[in-house]
Design an enzyme around this catalytic site. Structure first.
Site, PDB file in Angstrom:
ATOM      1  N   GLU A  85      -8.097  -1.216  -5.907  1.00  0.00           N
ATOM      2  CA  GLU A  85      -8.726  -0.490  -7.025  1.00  0.00           C
ATOM      3  C   GLU A  85      -8.769  -1.345  -8.293  1.00  0.00           C
ATOM      4  OE1 GLU A  85      -6.901   3.297  -7.873  1.00  0.00           O
ATOM      5  OE2 GLU A  85      -8.506   3.876  -9.244  1.00  0.00           O
ATOM      6  N   LYS A 272      -0.509  10.504  -9.132  1.00  0.00           N
ATOM      7  CA  LYS A 272      -1.341   9.501  -8.449  1.00  0.00           C
ATOM      8  C   LYS A 272      -1.416   8.247  -9.315  1.00  0.00           C
ATOM      9  CE  LYS A 272      -5.330   7.311  -7.219  1.00  0.00           C
ATOM     10  NZ  LYS A 272      -5.993   6.208  -7.917  1.00  0.00           N
ATOM     11  N   ASP A 288       7.865   0.320   3.068  1.00  0.00           N
ATOM     12  CA  ASP A 288       7.243   1.450   3.754  1.00  0.00           C
ATOM     13  C   ASP A 288       6.727   2.398   2.667  1.00  0.00           C
ATOM     14  OD1 ASP A 288       6.611   3.808   5.028  1.00  0.00           O
ATOM     15  OD2 ASP A 288       8.249   3.654   6.479  1.00  0.00           O
ATOM     16  N   HIS A 385     -11.759   1.480 -17.192  1.00  0.00           N
ATOM     17  CA  HIS A 385     -11.784   1.420 -15.727  1.00  0.00           C
ATOM     18  C   HIS A 385     -13.151   0.981 -15.226  1.00  0.00           C
ATOM     19  CE1 HIS A 385     -10.828   2.421 -11.622  1.00  0.00           C
ATOM     20  NE2 HIS A 385     -11.841   3.267 -11.560  1.00  0.00           N
TER      21      HIS A 385
HETATM   22  C1  LIG Z   1      -8.325  -1.644 -18.578  1.00  0.00           C
HETATM   23  C2  LIG Z   1      -7.564  -1.762 -19.892  1.00  0.00           C
HETATM   24  C3  LIG Z   1      -6.247  -2.464 -19.614  1.00  0.00           C
HETATM   25  C4  LIG Z   1      -8.383  -2.594 -20.868  1.00  0.00           C
HETATM   26  O1  LIG Z   1      -7.795  -2.511 -22.125  1.00  0.00           O
HETATM   27  P1  LIG Z   1      -8.203  -3.484 -23.327  1.00  0.00           P
HETATM   28  O2  LIG Z   1      -7.980  -2.756 -24.594  1.00  0.00           O
HETATM   29  O3  LIG Z   1      -9.546  -4.045 -23.059  1.00  0.00           O
HETATM   30  O4  LIG Z   1      -7.112  -4.619 -23.175  1.00  0.00           O
HETATM   31  P2  LIG Z   1      -6.841  -5.833 -24.186  1.00  0.00           P
HETATM   32  O5  LIG Z   1      -8.062  -6.680 -24.259  1.00  0.00           O
HETATM   33  O6  LIG Z   1      -6.237  -5.306 -25.449  1.00  0.00           O
HETATM   34  O7  LIG Z   1      -5.716  -6.643 -23.417  1.00  0.00           O
HETATM   35  C5  LIG Z   1      -4.350  -6.303 -23.483  1.00  0.00           C
HETATM   36  C6  LIG Z   1      -3.680  -6.816 -22.237  1.00  0.00           C
HETATM   37  O8  LIG Z   1      -4.103  -6.070 -21.090  1.00  0.00           O
HETATM   38  C7  LIG Z   1      -4.242  -6.955 -19.980  1.00  0.00           C
HETATM   39  N1  LIG Z   1      -5.657  -7.030 -19.607  1.00  0.00           N
HETATM   40  C8  LIG Z   1      -6.730  -6.606 -20.298  1.00  0.00           C
HETATM   41  N2  LIG Z   1      -7.862  -6.859 -19.624  1.00  0.00           N
HETATM   42  C9  LIG Z   1      -7.497  -7.459 -18.471  1.00  0.00           C
HETATM   43  C10 LIG Z   1      -8.216  -7.963 -17.359  1.00  0.00           C
HETATM   44  N3  LIG Z   1      -9.525  -7.906 -17.283  1.00  0.00           N
HETATM   45  N4  LIG Z   1      -7.505  -8.506 -16.353  1.00  0.00           N
HETATM   46  C11 LIG Z   1      -6.157  -8.580 -16.399  1.00  0.00           C
HETATM   47  N5  LIG Z   1      -5.433  -8.133 -17.434  1.00  0.00           N
HETATM   48  C12 LIG Z   1      -6.094  -7.572 -18.457  1.00  0.00           C
HETATM   49  C13 LIG Z   1      -3.748  -8.318 -20.437  1.00  0.00           C
HETATM   50  O9  LIG Z   1      -2.370  -8.445 -20.146  1.00  0.00           O
HETATM   51  C14 LIG Z   1      -4.007  -8.260 -21.908  1.00  0.00           C
HETATM   52  O10 LIG Z   1      -3.159  -9.119 -22.646  1.00  0.00           O
HETATM   53  P3  LIG Z   1      -3.542 -10.682 -22.864  1.00  0.00           P
HETATM   54  O11 LIG Z   1      -3.225 -11.356 -21.594  1.00  0.00           O
HETATM   55  O12 LIG Z   1      -5.018 -10.718 -23.124  1.00  0.00           O
HETATM   56  O13 LIG Z   1      -2.698 -11.052 -24.004  1.00  0.00           O
HETATM   57  C15 LIG Z   1      -7.310  -0.352 -20.505  1.00  0.00           C
HETATM   58  O14 LIG Z   1      -8.525   0.238 -20.801  1.00  0.00           O
HETATM   59  C16 LIG Z   1      -6.541   0.551 -19.555  1.00  0.00           C
HETATM   60  O15 LIG Z   1      -5.352   0.420 -19.366  1.00  0.00           O
HETATM   61  N6  LIG Z   1      -7.223   1.549 -18.988  1.00  0.00           N
HETATM   62  C17 LIG Z   1      -6.602   2.444 -17.978  1.00  0.00           C
HETATM   63  C18 LIG Z   1      -6.971   1.966 -16.622  1.00  0.00           C
HETATM   64  C19 LIG Z   1      -6.237   2.685 -15.521  1.00  0.00           C
HETATM   65  O16 LIG Z   1      -5.340   3.464 -15.720  1.00  0.00           O
HETATM   66  N7  LIG Z   1      -6.653   2.390 -14.305  1.00  0.00           N
HETATM   67  C20 LIG Z   1      -6.095   3.014 -13.114  1.00  0.00           C
HETATM   68  C21 LIG Z   1      -7.201   3.567 -12.281  1.00  0.00           C
HETATM   69  S1  LIG Z   1      -7.689   5.169 -12.828  1.00  0.00           S
HETATM   70  C22 LIG Z   1      -6.705   6.200 -11.811  1.00  0.00           C
HETATM   71  O17 LIG Z   1      -6.761   6.090 -10.618  1.00  0.00           O
HETATM   72  C23 LIG Z   1      -5.551   6.990 -12.360  1.00  0.00           C
HETATM   73  C24 LIG Z   1      -5.757   8.232 -13.174  1.00  0.00           C
HETATM   74  C25 LIG Z   1      -6.472   7.891 -14.418  1.00  0.00           C
HETATM   75  O18 LIG Z   1      -6.476   9.239 -12.516  1.00  0.00           O
HETATM   76  C26 LIG Z   1      -4.340   8.703 -13.432  1.00  0.00           C
HETATM   77  C27 LIG Z   1      -4.246   9.907 -14.329  1.00  0.00           C
HETATM   78  O19 LIG Z   1      -5.164  10.723 -14.361  1.00  0.00           O
HETATM   79  O20 LIG Z   1      -3.178  10.021 -14.992  1.00  0.00           O
HETATM   80  N1  LIG Z   2      10.733   8.187   8.127  1.00  0.00           N
HETATM   81  C1  LIG Z   2      10.787   6.878   7.834  1.00  0.00           C
HETATM   82  O1  LIG Z   2      10.758   6.497   6.687  1.00  0.00           O
HETATM   83  C2  LIG Z   2      10.899   5.885   8.957  1.00  0.00           C
HETATM   84  C3  LIG Z   2      10.742   4.536   8.681  1.00  0.00           C
HETATM   85  N2  LIG Z   2      10.906   3.577   9.674  1.00  0.00           N
HETATM   86  C4  LIG Z   2      10.760   2.137   9.442  1.00  0.00           C
HETATM   87  O2  LIG Z   2      12.067   1.567   9.380  1.00  0.00           O
HETATM   88  C5  LIG Z   2      12.003   0.282   8.768  1.00  0.00           C
HETATM   89  C6  LIG Z   2      13.194   0.087   7.853  1.00  0.00           C
HETATM   90  O3  LIG Z   2      14.375   0.252   8.598  1.00  0.00           O
HETATM   91  P1  LIG Z   2      15.638  -0.646   8.305  1.00  0.00           P
HETATM   92  O4  LIG Z   2      16.778  -0.001   9.006  1.00  0.00           O
HETATM   93  O5  LIG Z   2      15.762  -0.916   6.856  1.00  0.00           O
HETATM   94  O6  LIG Z   2      15.264  -2.027   8.974  1.00  0.00           O
HETATM   95  P2  LIG Z   2      15.908  -2.778  10.222  1.00  0.00           P
HETATM   96  O7  LIG Z   2      15.900  -1.954  11.456  1.00  0.00           O
HETATM   97  O8  LIG Z   2      15.227  -4.102  10.298  1.00  0.00           O
HETATM   98  O9  LIG Z   2      17.447  -2.916   9.784  1.00  0.00           O
HETATM   99  C7  LIG Z   2      17.880  -3.724   8.737  1.00  0.00           C
HETATM  100  C8  LIG Z   2      18.583  -4.936   9.331  1.00  0.00           C
HETATM  101  O10 LIG Z   2      18.934  -5.837   8.295  1.00  0.00           O
HETATM  102  C9  LIG Z   2      20.250  -6.299   8.538  1.00  0.00           C
HETATM  103  N3  LIG Z   2      20.803  -6.770   7.248  1.00  0.00           N
HETATM  104  C10 LIG Z   2      21.030  -8.066   6.946  1.00  0.00           C
HETATM  105  N4  LIG Z   2      21.537  -8.179   5.709  1.00  0.00           N
HETATM  106  C11 LIG Z   2      21.639  -6.937   5.202  1.00  0.00           C
HETATM  107  C12 LIG Z   2      22.082  -6.419   3.955  1.00  0.00           C
HETATM  108  N5  LIG Z   2      22.537  -7.210   2.979  1.00  0.00           N
HETATM  109  N6  LIG Z   2      22.014  -5.103   3.748  1.00  0.00           N
HETATM  110  C13 LIG Z   2      21.517  -4.278   4.712  1.00  0.00           C
HETATM  111  N7  LIG Z   2      21.113  -4.706   5.927  1.00  0.00           N
HETATM  112  C14 LIG Z   2      21.161  -6.037   6.181  1.00  0.00           C
HETATM  113  C15 LIG Z   2      20.958  -5.091   9.137  1.00  0.00           C
HETATM  114  O11 LIG Z   2      22.092  -5.465   9.862  1.00  0.00           O
HETATM  115  C16 LIG Z   2      19.872  -4.514  10.033  1.00  0.00           C
HETATM  116  O12 LIG Z   2      19.917  -5.142  11.291  1.00  0.00           O
HETATM  117  C17 LIG Z   2      10.711   0.260   8.018  1.00  0.00           C
HETATM  118  O13 LIG Z   2       9.854  -0.671   8.680  1.00  0.00           O
HETATM  119  C18 LIG Z   2      10.159   1.666   8.156  1.00  0.00           C
HETATM  120  O14 LIG Z   2       8.759   1.641   8.190  1.00  0.00           O
HETATM  121  C19 LIG Z   2      11.274   3.935  10.944  1.00  0.00           C
HETATM  122  C20 LIG Z   2      11.439   5.257  11.270  1.00  0.00           C
HETATM  123  C21 LIG Z   2      11.198   6.344  10.334  1.00  0.00           C
END
Ligand SMILES: CC(C)(COP(=O)([O-])OP(=O)([O-])OC[C@H]1O[C@@H](n2cnc3c(N)ncnc32)[C@H](O)[C@@H]1OP(=O)([O-])[O-])[C@@H](O)C(=O)NCCC(=O)NCCSC(=O)C[C@@](C)(O)CC(=O)[O-]
Ligand SMILES: NC(=O)C1=CN([C@@H]2O[C@H](COP(=O)(O)OP(=O)(O)OC[C@H]3O[C@@H](n4cnc5c(N)ncnc54)[C@H](O)[C@@H]3O)[C@@H](O)[C@H]2O)C=CC1
Length: 442
Positions: A85, A272, A288, A385
């Site tokens: 997006e 969202k 996940d 956006h």
């Molecule tokens: C889009 C902006 C950021 C523009 O905003 P702007 O005023 O044009 O930004 P700016 O020119 O003042 O720039 C400020 C900083 O923003 C960043 N920036 C600025 N432009 C860019 C670019 N092109 N590419 C990468 N980074 C950018 C960048 O870090 C920049 O700093 P700088 O680096 O320039 O010092 C602003 O209008 C905004 O935040 N809008 C909201 C957009 C948004 O939320 N999008 C999500 C999708 S919509 C949705 O799905 C969710 C929703 C809306 O339904 C959730 C809800 O309802 O709550």
């Molecule tokens: N409802 C859900 O959310 C479900 C999710 N899954 C899936 O399970 C997966 C995640 O399961 P995990 O048990 O995390 O993975 P995993 O089965 O790979 O287990 C983690 C492994 O990392 C090892 N390990 C090494 N260093 C570790 C440390 N510092 N701390 C912890 N463990 C360490 C553990 O011994 C273990 O073998 C994801 O891919 C997920 O999509 C599976 C079933 C249901």
């Protein structure tokens, strides 16, 4: 983590991709193979894809962007985000830029305590069954831990047992549900597989203790013992832009928060927006995301009404934003050590611990929400956006190469970001330009 890495990279978005790479290479000491990885040419070899899932016929790519400016607990973080997006990456960077000028995000994350659920039926008296289970807690914990001794050695493993008796969904004539919770510290792993192993492993003992029959043995994705929280406090004058004073922007954001608190229809969209950022970093880092989504929405509904995961209010001249949500992440396990792209994303984040990662996720969610509410409560979402969506529209209409940006700019200028308008603009070009713009001259 190195303190020499900054996420404040002004005008990074204006650079061509090769220059962005050069910049990252210098800062993070990346190797040529890391850059090839970023470009996707070595993202996920088919042989690995075939080992990861069933019936694999290929791989699927998404753009990987870098969220910038994020500062959490005084430390800078580059945020890899895989998302289709437009404006999501810009929005998080935009918000994080304002928040860092106010001291950045403060965040915390709980230990990795997860819940394994065991459903028992035909147990007789729920009080007696509960007593038998709790009286044998130590035996249950020891048995659970015997399936994962390495986890115990790391300081994790099964820590506690709880029993819940829930009313039967059929009403008083039905058997109340007896649900045993195993509380398991999964350390650096998300933990699903190891929780499920432990839950299945203790089931026979639970049947023996209760005389009942065990049905489901599975983790809960409502990981409410493993929450992450972030907060930011922005002085109201800092919210001002060229068009509006800070007070007006703050008022728009607090009104948006009130709307989401009062109305589940709005809260769903609000959340969202939060998940726009969290999902993108979750995908990039191999989490996940279905589990994270399930946990977030169940948590949002914990009071019985679906509510926003974040809220905004005014306090002593500051706009204050808060977020809290379950964050069951891993930096080991699942696909994390298998997928080279995930390894690269974690490298960009300087190999965080699971708790650091959870704090970054929470801050990203709050930043994303701030940017959306700031736009929604003032000029509206479409301005920022749609300006970014314009590039997609131009490509859909057939523009290619440098002409994508040119057509996108013309669409924004015309205030009409639509595919028909883009086609019209392409059709109005002189024949030679039109051929170049649509790539039909190559
Ligand atoms: C889009 C902006 C950021 C523009 O905003 P702007 O005023 O044009 O930004 P700016 O020119 O003042 O720039 C400020 C900083 O923003 C960043 N920036 C600025 N432009 C860019 C670019 N092109 N590419 C990468 N980074 C950018 C960048 O870090 C920049 O700093 P700088 O680096 O320039 O010092 C602003 O209008 C905004 O935040 N809008 C909201 C957009 C948004 O939320 N999008 C999500 C999708 S919509 C949705 O799905 C969710 C929703 C809306 O339904 C959730 C809800 O309802 O709550
Ligand atoms: N409802 C859900 O959310 C479900 C999710 N899954 C899936 O399970 C997966 C995640 O399961 P995990 O048990 O995390 O993975 P995993 O089965 O790979 O287990 C983690 C492994 O990392 C090892 N390990 C090494 N260093 C570790 C440390 N510092 N701390 C912890 N463990 C360490 C553990 O011994 C273990 O073998 C994801 O891919 C997920 O999509 C599976 C079933 C249901």
């Amino acid at each position: 983590m190195s303190d020499t890495v900054t996420s404040r990279l002004p005008r990074f978005h204006k650079l061509p991709m090769e220059e962005r790479h050069a910049h990252l290479s210098r800062m993070l000491r990346l190797q040529p193979e890391d850059l090839r990885q970023l470009l996707g040419s070595e993202a996920l070899p088919p042989v690995l894809a075939n080992q990861m899932i069933e019936n694999a016929v290929g791989t699927f790519s998404l753009p990987l962007g870098l969220g910038l400016n994020l500062q959490v607990n005084g430390r800078d973080h580059l945020v890899p985000m895989a998302v289709e997006e437009p404006s999501v990456v810009a929005a998080v960077s935009f918000a994080a830029k304002i928040v860092r000028e106010s001291g950045g995000f403060t965040a915390e994350a709980d230990a990795s305590l997860m819940i394994g659920q065991i459903q028992v039926s035909r147990y007789g008296d729920p009080k007696v069954a509960t007593e038998h289970i709790l009286a044998n807690k130590e035996q249950l914990l020891a048995l659970a831990n015997s399936f994962h001794p390495a986890m115990v050695a790391r300081g994790g493993g099964a820590k506690d047992v709880e029993v819940r008796v829930l009313p039967a969904p059929e009403g008083p004539c039905g058997e109340p549900l007896l649900i045993v919770h195993l509380l398991i510290d999964t350390q650096e792993a998300m933990g699903a597989n190891l929780i499920n192993t432990m839950a299945e492993g203790v089931a026979p003992l639970i049947e023996q203790l209760t005389g009942g029959k065990v049905y489901l043995r599975i983790l809960s994705n409502l990981a409410d013992r493993r929450l992450a929280r972030a907060i930011c406090r922005i002085p109201v004058p800092l919210l001002a832009d060229f068009e509006m004073p800070g007070e007006i922007i703050a008022e728009g954001i607090t009104q948006a928060s009130r709307f989401a608190e009062a109305d589940p229809y709005r809260a769903a969209t609000h959340n969202k927006g939060v998940m726009n950022g969290i999902d993108a970093v979750a995908i990039a880092t191999g989490q996940d995301w279905r589990a994270i989504e399930a946990g977030a929405h169940a948590f949002a509904c914990r009071s019985g009404q679906y509510r926003p995961l974040s809220t905004w209010y005014l306090e002593e001249g500051h706009l204050v934003g808060r977020i809290e949500l379950p964050m069951a992440l891993g930096v080991v396990g699942g696909p994390i050590k298998v997928h080279p792209g995930v390894q690269m994303a974690l490298k960009l984040m300087q190999t965080p611990s699971v708790r650091e990662l959870a704090m970054v996720f929470a801050a990203v969610g709050l930043a994303q929400n701030f940017a959306a509410l700031r736009a929604l409560g003032s000029v509206g979402i479409q301005k920022g956006h749609m300006a970014m969506h314009a590039r997609c529209v131009a490509v859909t209409a057939g523009a290619r190469g440098d002409w994508v940006e040119k057509i996108a700019n013309l669409l924004v200028k015309a205030g009409h970001v639509k595919v028909e308008k883009a086609r019209e603009l392409l059709a109005s070009l002189p024949a030679e330009d039109a051929a170049a713009a649509t790539g039909t001259n190559v």
